[in-house]
Every structure is written in structure tokens, then in C-alpha cells.
Write an enzyme that holds these catalytic residues in place. Structure first.
Site, short mmCIF file in Angstrom:
data_model
loop_
_atom_site.label_atom_id
_atom_site.label_comp_id
_atom_site.label_asym_id
_atom_site.label_seq_id
_atom_site.Cartn_x
_atom_site.Cartn_y
_atom_site.Cartn_z
N GLU A 271 0.96 -1.17 0.02
CA GLU A 271 0.01 0.07 0.00
C GLU A 271 1.08 1.19 -0.14
O GLU A 271 1.54 1.53 1.08
CB GLU A 271 -1.07 0.03 1.33
CG GLU A 271 -2.22 0.84 0.98
CD GLU A 271 -1.83 2.18 1.60
OE1 GLU A 271 -1.63 3.16 0.84
OE2 GLU A 271 -2.36 2.23 2.87
N CYS A 305 -1.65 9.03 2.66
CA CYS A 305 -1.52 8.30 1.45
C CYS A 305 -2.71 8.78 0.42
O CYS A 305 -2.33 8.95 -0.77
CB CYS A 305 -1.30 6.78 1.47
SG CYS A 305 -2.55 6.07 2.38
N GLU A 402 4.13 13.21 -4.53
CA GLU A 402 3.27 13.21 -3.41
C GLU A 402 4.29 14.15 -2.34
O GLU A 402 5.21 13.89 -2.13
CB GLU A 402 3.25 11.75 -2.77
CG GLU A 402 2.60 11.32 -1.41
CD GLU A 402 2.47 10.05 -0.96
OE1 GLU A 402 3.36 9.45 -1.21
OE2 GLU A 402 1.46 9.53 -0.78
P1 NDP Z 1 9.25 4.86 4.50
O1 NDP Z 1 8.76 3.92 3.16
O2 NDP Z 1 10.85 4.82 4.47
O3 NDP Z 1 8.69 3.84 5.57
C1 NDP Z 1 7.54 3.16 5.80
C2 NDP Z 1 8.20 1.69 6.50
O4 NDP Z 1 9.11 1.03 5.75
C3 NDP Z 1 8.60 2.35 7.70
O5 NDP Z 1 8.49 1.36 9.15
C4 NDP Z 1 10.35 2.36 7.50
O6 NDP Z 1 11.16 2.41 8.52
C5 NDP Z 1 10.38 1.09 6.67
N1 NDP Z 1 11.54 1.09 5.69
C6 NDP Z 1 12.17 1.95 5.34
N2 NDP Z 1 13.19 1.53 4.54
C7 NDP Z 1 12.92 0.22 4.41
C8 NDP Z 1 13.77 -0.88 3.77
N3 NDP Z 1 14.65 -0.68 2.82
N4 NDP Z 1 13.02 -2.01 3.89
C9 NDP Z 1 12.15 -2.27 4.48
N5 NDP Z 1 11.48 -1.39 5.50
C10 NDP Z 1 11.90 -0.22 5.20
O7 NDP Z 1 8.52 5.90 4.31
P2 NDP Z 1 9.18 7.61 4.74
O8 NDP Z 1 9.06 7.59 6.30
O9 NDP Z 1 10.72 7.55 4.32
O10 NDP Z 1 8.64 8.55 4.13
C11 NDP Z 1 8.91 8.89 2.70
C12 NDP Z 1 7.69 9.26 1.76
O11 NDP Z 1 6.77 8.31 1.44
C13 NDP Z 1 6.74 10.37 2.44
O12 NDP Z 1 7.06 11.65 2.35
C14 NDP Z 1 5.39 10.00 1.57
O13 NDP Z 1 5.47 10.55 0.59
C15 NDP Z 1 5.54 8.70 1.57
N6 NDP Z 1 4.66 7.83 2.65
C16 NDP Z 1 3.67 7.13 2.28
C17 NDP Z 1 3.05 6.44 3.14
C18 NDP Z 1 1.76 5.74 2.78
O14 NDP Z 1 0.98 5.75 3.71
N7 NDP Z 1 1.32 5.55 1.75
C19 NDP Z 1 3.43 6.46 4.61
C20 NDP Z 1 4.76 6.98 4.83
C21 NDP Z 1 5.24 7.72 3.90
P3 NDP Z 1 11.52 3.61 9.28
O15 NDP Z 1 10.31 4.63 9.28
O16 NDP Z 1 11.85 3.22 10.54
O17 NDP Z 1 12.68 4.32 8.69
#
Ligand code: NDP
Length: 492
Positions: A271, A305, A402
Site C-alpha cells: 500500500e 496516502c 506526493e
Molecule cells: P518509508 O517507505 O521509508 O517508511 C515506511 C516503513 O518502511 C517504515 O517502517 C520504515 O522504517 C520502513 N522501511 C524503510 N526502509 C525500508 C527498507 N529498505 N526495507 C524495509 N522497510 C523499510 O517512508 P518514509 O518514512 O521515508 O516517508 C517517505 C515518503 O513516503 C513520504 O514523504 C511520503 O511521501 C511517503 N509515505 C507514504 C506512506 C503511505 O501511507 N503510503 C506512509 C509514509 C510515507 P523507518 O520509518 O523506521 O525508517
């Protein structure tokens, strides 16, 4: 001059008045100094020996020390989930699993104020939202899936549904408890066990949830929580003992996960991001639409999102809509997330604030016109004023990428065909909103919009019985409803 007019001109100018603060008490949440990993039903020290500080984004104050899980810790958590799967949980009758899930739902409601305060404290969202949206909808998910646990054979007639095994679940920071509920409730209902990784900026409600699991008598190892950053997430994705990955987060990380598990046989649901169009026709109830636009982009600081981050407004009413919107934005209160009057809280982290600031700068540079109402932002913490851009071309970054912040880009259209074309002109396809008085027009639009959810005369409505998920770069798989069960089952 009439008497009334005389009285009016004689009375002094209306006083500027402010809302008195209405803070929610914080003491309902008692935080531990340190939180270990939750493995096998207990808090354990991380093998890495590493800890980090989780803060409040509104004040930057330290809240608690959180364990950083490394690959060895993830391995122990997966082993614990495997043992729990094989030695009990997967053989338990559905009606017994349902009791546990139902208990979780009930306890969440009983402790709802505590969870709401913790969520706002750690994530920055207004207490009004965590209290009225995040916590009740999280509980509703557990109630809903408790109901399915003993009816899987009816959900999929003439097929023999079986659990997948151990689910690795990775969730983001924008709805920490709600995303946990979306992931854990259906997985448990289907008889799977879980290793969940919350985002490193918002681990607190997941850690409080471990207490709910204990209170509900959930067998040890059925739910395990490993905290840490993206490296912890990557270790979970790579672990050979995982049968399924469920991920919510950025498209970039989602794509990386898909690459990492290609050929392993692990099941996957993603998602990811969105750039939803909120489409207002000239026959819509405009005042209602304004509330829908505000809710669409300023709910949860726009860190959603499915946020309605592109407003498509019919040209004949665009000036009127923009004027009304600007007036309404002037009434939004930005500030302390724990104040019940607050409409827009803190941005989740400095990194996210930097990302928003950079994209907003690109909007100015590319030639869009910016409007921000006057508002005083607190000095400490991470804040961004509600923002609307007009004169936006479809090619601008603010219309394509986004932003994940309280920033709206306005575009106009003349015909329904043009609205569809512009709405679908994005790499994403998660949600859309349509504002019109005509039912036939709504159905015509819904058929053509390439979005997983299309809301009619409303926005950001979530119901556990309704499937949610995307097209294109917004990911695949559905969460919620009967469809949400499918993601955690195999069929014999
Ligand atoms: P991420 O995709 O990095 O984070 C989502 C989750 O994945 C967090 O638990 C994160 O850990 C984890 N994660 C990060 N890198 C990896 C990896 N290589 N393998 C597995 N898991 C991983 O989102 P960000 O927090 O960096 O946000 C960046 C952008 O993403 C935002 O600006 C927004 O545009 C979008 N976003 C979209 C979301 C949605 O609901 N669709 C939610 C959040 C962000 P940790 O946070 O601990 O680094």
C-alpha cells in the site's frame, strides 16, 4: 439611517478573540523509560545493544528509549512467531481466535484515551483526530475481523482457506495504530502469526499495544514487535522464515521490497503513495465541498496516502471555490496536538518537514501562486502552515509528486472528460473524490477514475468493511473487508 444601522455604526469594532487552550491531560499515559523488543510475549533487550530516543515532534522533547533490532533480533522474533504458529495458533478453532481479537478490540476502546494521547504525543496529530478517528477505527477493525475468524469458509465458499504462516508487517508513521490494526486484525483472524515493525519515529502505540496483547491473553509469540529503522525492516523482508510481507509506506521502498523478494515465493501486498484528485463540479453543494477539500488535504497535516492533494475544480466556479477555501483556511488552528481546538498538528519529523519545504519551494520556482493564511507557528518542533497553490500546471512537481504535507495544488477543468483525463494523469491510483449533485455523473466518473477508492460528496472515509488499496504505483492488494482476508490465506 435605520435604527439597526445606527446601532451598528455606533458599536466598537469586533474584538479579536482567541480560543482558550483546551489541553488533553497527558498523565493518562505512563511511559517506561525504555522499551525493549516484544518477542515471545515479553519485552527483551536487543542483541544489538543499541537504543534510540523517540521524541514528540511538537516539542522535540525526549519521550522514551527504544530498542534497535538487528538481523539476529529479527531472526529470534520470526522463530518465536513460527513456534506460536505451529504449536497452537493455527490449529485453534476460529471461534477461539475470534475471542482473542474481540478482547483486543474491547481493551483498545477501554483504553482509548490513553492510546489517543500517546498517538498525538509521538506522532504530532491533533488529539481530536486520534481520539475520533485513529483509535475508534482501529478498534472497529479488530471487532470486524473478530467476526470473520470463524466464518472463513463462508467468506470463500467451496474453497479450503488456510493461513499462510508468519506475516512480516512493516508500517509507516502517519497512522501508527490504525496501520497496525489494518495489518494485525486480518492476519490473526486468518490464523497467521506476526512480526511487525513500526516506523522508528512513531513506535509508542505499537509498544503500548503489546500490553493489550498480554491483557487479552494472546498466546506468546503470536504477535511480536521489533523496533528500529529501515535496516530492521529490510532484515524482516529478507528473512527466509517469513511467508508474507505486508507493507505500507513510500513507493520507492515498496519497489525495493518487491525486488528483494522476487523469486522467494513470499506473498506480498503493497500500500504505497498517492496523489488523489478531489473533483468539484459546478453543481456541487459548494460549502459542503469546501469542508471536504479541507478534510481531504489538512486531515492529519496532509500526511495521508489517500489525501486529496490535487483539487480539480470546474472553471465556472473556480474563483468562488478558491475564495471560499482561502477564507476557510484562515480559520484553521495550527498548534499543540494535545489541544482539543487544534485542527493541524505538528509534522511528523524534521526529514518530512524538509521534504515538504523542498517541494513547496519547487512550486514557487516553477511559477505557481502560493497562499498561506496568517498563522503563528510554535518555535520548537516541526510545523508547516496550511498552503494552497493556484496557477498550477500539470507538469509541476507539486502536481505530480506526493508531498505528504498540508499543501494543496489547484487545477481547473471544463468538462467531465477533461476532469477524468487530468485526475488520471498521475503515476498513482489510490483514491479520488467527486463532488456533484447528480448521482449519474458520480457513477460516470467513478467508472472512469483509475483509483482504488472513489468517494462521493465526502472524503477520507474509512470503514473496516470496505476494501482499500491502489492501482499503478499506489501498490496492489486490498486491506479491509472480505478482500482483506484473501491477503492472509492460501487455498487448498
Ligand atoms: P518509508 O517507505 O521509508 O517508511 C515506511 C516503513 O518502511 C517504515 O517502517 C520504515 O522504517 C520502513 N522501511 C524503510 N526502509 C525500508 C527498507 N529498505 N526495507 C524495509 N522497510 C523499510 O517512508 P518514509 O518514512 O521515508 O516517508 C517517505 C515518503 O513516503 C513520504 O514523504 C511520503 O511521501 C511517503 N509515505 C507514504 C506512506 C503511505 O501511507 N503510503 C506512509 C509514509 C510515507 P523507518 O520509518 O523506521 O525508517
Amino acid at each position: 439611517m435605520s435604527d439597526v444601522e445606527k446601532t451598528r455604526s455606533a458599536s466598537p469594532a469586533p474584538l479579536e478573540w482567541e480560543y482558550a487552550p483546551a489541553p488533553e491531560a497527558r498523565d493518562i499515559v505512563s511511559l517506561q523509560e525504555r522499551y525493549g523488543l516484544f518477542i515471545g510475549g515479553e519485552q527483551v533487550e536487543p542483541r544489538t545493544g543499541e537504543w534510540y530516543s523517540t521524541i514528540s515532534p511538537a516539542t522535540e522533547e525526549h519521550l522514551a528509549e527504544i530498542a534497535t533490532a538487528g538481523a539476529d533480533d529479527v531472526d529470534i522474533a520470526v522463530q518465536s512467531a513460527r513456534d506460536a504458529f505451529e504449536n497452537g495458533w493455527s490449529q485453534l478453532p476460529g471461534s477461539e481466535r475470534a475471542k482473542h481479537i474481540f478482547r483486543i478490540a474491547r481493551i483498545l476502546l477501554e483504553r482509548s484515551r490513553e492510546f489517543a494521547v500517546a498517538e498525538s504525543l509521538n506522532g504530532g496529530k491533533p488529539i481530536r483526530e486520534s481520539r475520533d478517528v485513529d483509535v475508534p477505527i482501529s478498534a472497529a477493525h479488530f471487532f470486524y475481523y473478530a467476526g470473520w475468524a470463524d466464518k472463513l469458509e463462508y467468506a470463500f465458499p467451496n474453497r479450503r482457506p488456510r493461513p499462510l504462516g508468519v506475516a512480516g508487517q512493516i508500517i509507516p508513521w502517519n497512522f501508527p495504530l490504525l496501520m497496525l490494526a489494518w495489518k494485525i486484525a486480518p492476519a490473526l483472524a486468518c490464523g497467521n502469526t506476526i512480526v511487525l515493525k513500526p516506523s522508528h519515529t512513531t513506535p509508542l502505540t505499537a509498544l503500548l499495544f503489546t500490553d493489550v496483547c498480554r491483557q487479552a491473553g494472546l498466546p506468546p509469540g503470536v504477535v511480536n514487535i521489533v523496533t528500529g529503522d529501515g535496516h530492521t525492516g529490510a532484515a524482516l523482508v529478507r528473512h527466509p522464515g517469513i511467508d508474507k510481507i505486508a507493507f505500507t509506506g513510500s513507493t520507492e521502498v515498496g519497489k525495493g521490497i518487491q525486488r528483494a523478494i522476487a523469486g522467494t515465493g513470499k506473498r506480498l501486498t503493497l500500500e504505497l503513495g498517492g496523489k488523489a484528485a478531489n473533483i468539484v463540479f459546478d453543481d456541487a453543494a459548494l460549502d459542503q465541498a469546501i469542508e471536504g477539500i479541507v478534510n481531504g488535504i489538512f486531515f492529519n497535516q496532509g500526511e495521508v496516502c489517500c489525501a486529496g492533494s490535487r483539487l480539480l475544480v470546474q472553471e465556472s466556479v473556480s474563483e468562488q471555490v478558491i475564495a471560499k477555501l482561502k477564507r476557510r483556511m484562515g480559520t484553521l488552528r495550527v498548534g499543540d496536538p494535545l489541544d482539543k481546538n487544534t485542527d493541524i498538528g505538528a509534522i511528523n519529523s524534521r526529514e518530512q518537514l524538509d521534504r515538504i519545504t523542498e517541494l513547496v519551494e519547487s512550486g514557487r520556482e516553477e511559477g505557481a501562486e502560493i497562499f498561506q493564511p496568517e498563522c503563528r507557528l510554535p518555535e520548537r518542533g516541526f510545523w508547516f502552515a496550511p498552503t494552497v497553490f493556484t496557477n498550477v500546471a500539470q507538469s509541476y512537481r507539486i502536481a505530480q509528486e506526493e508531498i505528504f504535507g498540508p499543501v494543496l495544488s489547484v487545477l481547473t477543468f471544463r468538462t467531465p472528460e477533461e476532469a477524468v483525463e487530468k485526475a488520471n494523469n498521475t503515476a498513482y491510483g489510490l483514491s479520488a473524490g467527486v463532488w456533484t449533485e447528480k448521482g449519474s455523473r458520480f457513477l460516470w466518473m467513478a467508472e472512469r477514475l483509475r483509483a482504488g477508492v472513489v468517494w462521493g460528496n465526502t472524503f477520507n472515509r474509512f470503514d473496516p468493511a470496505s476494501p482499500f488499496g491502489g492501482y499503478k504505483e499506489s501498490g496492489f492488494g486490498r486491506e479491509g473487508g472480505r478482500h482483506g482476508l484473501d491477503a492472509y490465506l492460501r487455498f487448498e
